[in-house]
Design an enzyme around this catalytic site. Sequence first.
Site, PDB file in Angstrom:
ATOM      1  N   TYR A 158       0.884  -1.155   0.000  1.00 42.11           N
ATOM      2  CA  TYR A 158       0.000   0.000   0.000  1.00 42.11           C
ATOM      3  C   TYR A 158       0.926   1.209   0.000  1.00 42.11           C
ATOM      4  O   TYR A 158       1.661   1.429   0.961  1.00 42.11           O
ATOM      5  CB  TYR A 158      -0.890   0.023   1.249  1.00 42.11           C
ATOM      6  CG  TYR A 158      -2.149  -0.785   1.130  1.00 42.11           C
ATOM      7  CD1 TYR A 158      -3.355  -0.163   0.816  1.00 42.11           C
ATOM      8  CD2 TYR A 158      -2.154  -2.151   1.351  1.00 42.11           C
ATOM      9  CE1 TYR A 158      -4.525  -0.897   0.717  1.00 42.11           C
ATOM     10  CE2 TYR A 158      -3.315  -2.894   1.253  1.00 42.11           C
ATOM     11  CZ  TYR A 158      -4.498  -2.258   0.934  1.00 42.11           C
ATOM     12  OH  TYR A 158      -5.664  -2.983   0.831  1.00 42.11           O
ATOM     13  N   THR A 217      -1.092  -2.365  -4.542  1.00 39.22           N
ATOM     14  CA  THR A 217      -2.550  -2.315  -4.522  1.00 39.22           C
ATOM     15  C   THR A 217      -3.022  -0.912  -4.878  1.00 39.22           C
ATOM     16  O   THR A 217      -2.713   0.047  -4.168  1.00 39.22           O
ATOM     17  CB  THR A 217      -3.084  -2.739  -3.146  1.00 39.22           C
ATOM     18  OG1 THR A 217      -2.784  -4.124  -2.955  1.00 39.22           O
ATOM     19  CG2 THR A 217      -4.588  -2.546  -3.062  1.00 39.22           C
ATOM     20  N   LYS A 229      -1.902  -4.257  -8.898  1.00 37.25           N
ATOM     21  CA  LYS A 229      -3.116  -4.973  -8.499  1.00 37.25           C
ATOM     22  C   LYS A 229      -4.286  -3.989  -8.425  1.00 37.25           C
ATOM     23  O   LYS A 229      -4.212  -2.976  -7.739  1.00 37.25           O
ATOM     24  CB  LYS A 229      -2.912  -5.629  -7.139  1.00 37.25           C
ATOM     25  CG  LYS A 229      -4.094  -6.444  -6.640  1.00 37.25           C
ATOM     26  CD  LYS A 229      -3.725  -7.133  -5.325  1.00 37.25           C
ATOM     27  CE  LYS A 229      -4.851  -7.996  -4.798  1.00 37.25           C
ATOM     28  NZ  LYS A 229      -5.977  -7.190  -4.268  1.00 37.25           N
ATOM     29  N   HIS A 256     -10.804  -5.971  -5.494  1.00 42.80           N
ATOM     30  CA  HIS A 256     -10.658  -6.066  -4.039  1.00 42.80           C
ATOM     31  C   HIS A 256     -11.780  -6.908  -3.433  1.00 42.80           C
ATOM     32  O   HIS A 256     -12.278  -6.622  -2.338  1.00 42.80           O
ATOM     33  CB  HIS A 256     -10.649  -4.662  -3.412  1.00 42.80           C
ATOM     34  CG  HIS A 256      -9.703  -4.526  -2.256  1.00 42.80           C
ATOM     35  ND1 HIS A 256      -8.354  -4.335  -2.410  1.00 42.80           N
ATOM     36  CD2 HIS A 256      -9.914  -4.567  -0.905  1.00 42.80           C
ATOM     37  CE1 HIS A 256      -7.771  -4.238  -1.225  1.00 42.80           C
ATOM     38  NE2 HIS A 256      -8.694  -4.390  -0.302  1.00 42.80           N
TER      39      HIS A 256
END
Length: 437
Positions: A158, A184, A295, A319
């Site tokens: 993150y 992400t 992602k 997600h």
Amino acid sequence: MTRDTGAVAPGRQRQMEIYVTGAGGARPTVPVSATRLEAEAARAMTQEAAAYVIGSAGLEASMAANRAAFGRHRFVPRVLRDVSARDLGVDLFGRRHRAPLLLAPIGVLELVHRQADLAVARAAAATQIGMVFSNQASVAMEDCAAALGTAPRWFQLYWSSDDDVVRSLLARAEKAGCEAIVVTLDTTLLGWRPRDLDLGYLPFLRGMGLAQYLSDPVFRSKIPARPPETGIRPRGAKLLATAYGLHRKGREFGLSMTAMRAAAAYFTATYSRPDLNWTDIGRLRAMTSLPIILKGIRHAVDARLAREHGVDGIVVSNHGGRQVDGETATLDALPGVAAAAGDLPVLLDSGIRTGADIAKALALGARAVLLGRPYVYGLALAGETGVREVIGNILAELDLTLALCGLDSIAALGPGCLAADGPPGRTEPIDGGKDQV
């Protein structure tokens, strides 16, 4: 003619293990049925844990769409082919994986089991399945890396608004033997999740899921002396329980109650950055030598941009439906993204529940998949053993699906193995049915 058959095909072995031990009255530790697995795990979890793990954004339409998409594609099996040996292996970033499956990064696993990520790492080691360390883990990556042995490991990033913390996390991931960085991109802000909101429950504010940060020297050096003033005060009967949880977590990491409150506040203020844009990929490349995987790609244009900006792979993901209510199912987005990605490896997550799901994803363009909620359900029910059984069941079904469709390797899966959605009885393969020999 000879060929590499990879690891021993697990389908019949797992099947007979269950049937033979069942002759003596034994039953699997966790349900084989995906539906029962979720239902029993939900009963085993606390109300807050079940809401956090099982819930999704809004009306949960995206989670439902993910599952419905798999139902719209049906296999068209072929017969009289030698499928006595099957190869489930796949190559990813210089490593031969025994199967096209990795365990997705899922945060705050302490919600469902006290051994959390460590139990998952041990199960991954036992099955030699890759694990993606969560940035929001409950156990530091170094401890999980030690438990993994030789099994593959990647690290989910993150991208914090504090680049110093990012550099530190990346350096630790490299030292821990991670083979790729999974950035992400679909959670630059937290989605609107009614199940959690109805309970007023965010585990990070209780000090949970912060092990990567609380074990990081750079993050620790930046914890403010006191939590910032927000003008919002906690209230309610569980205030003491929350304070005790922070105190206990602080003792684990050698931090006072005040420092833990400040650390949780600093995390929530910096864990992601909504201002990220494509020019930042170059900055990330300068921070790590590892392959970079993005992602959260769902649009073909973004897949082309990823390729143009020199990333190494893509994960088609929404997600698990936890961010945007009413968005496209990942399986529906997959073919267009895979086509736009060119020769970039494309993986898929969100909605995978069975081995047959994996086969459909591979047929539509994925190189591999990330498995999420099912292994967490196994963890909730039986810790490491539960995770191992979920992995074993899913790989067994994948292997048997491959064989029963007349295919002897993962590489043989393609659009021709599936029928497009249409009237009952329609069986035309979606690519026109080119013969595969």
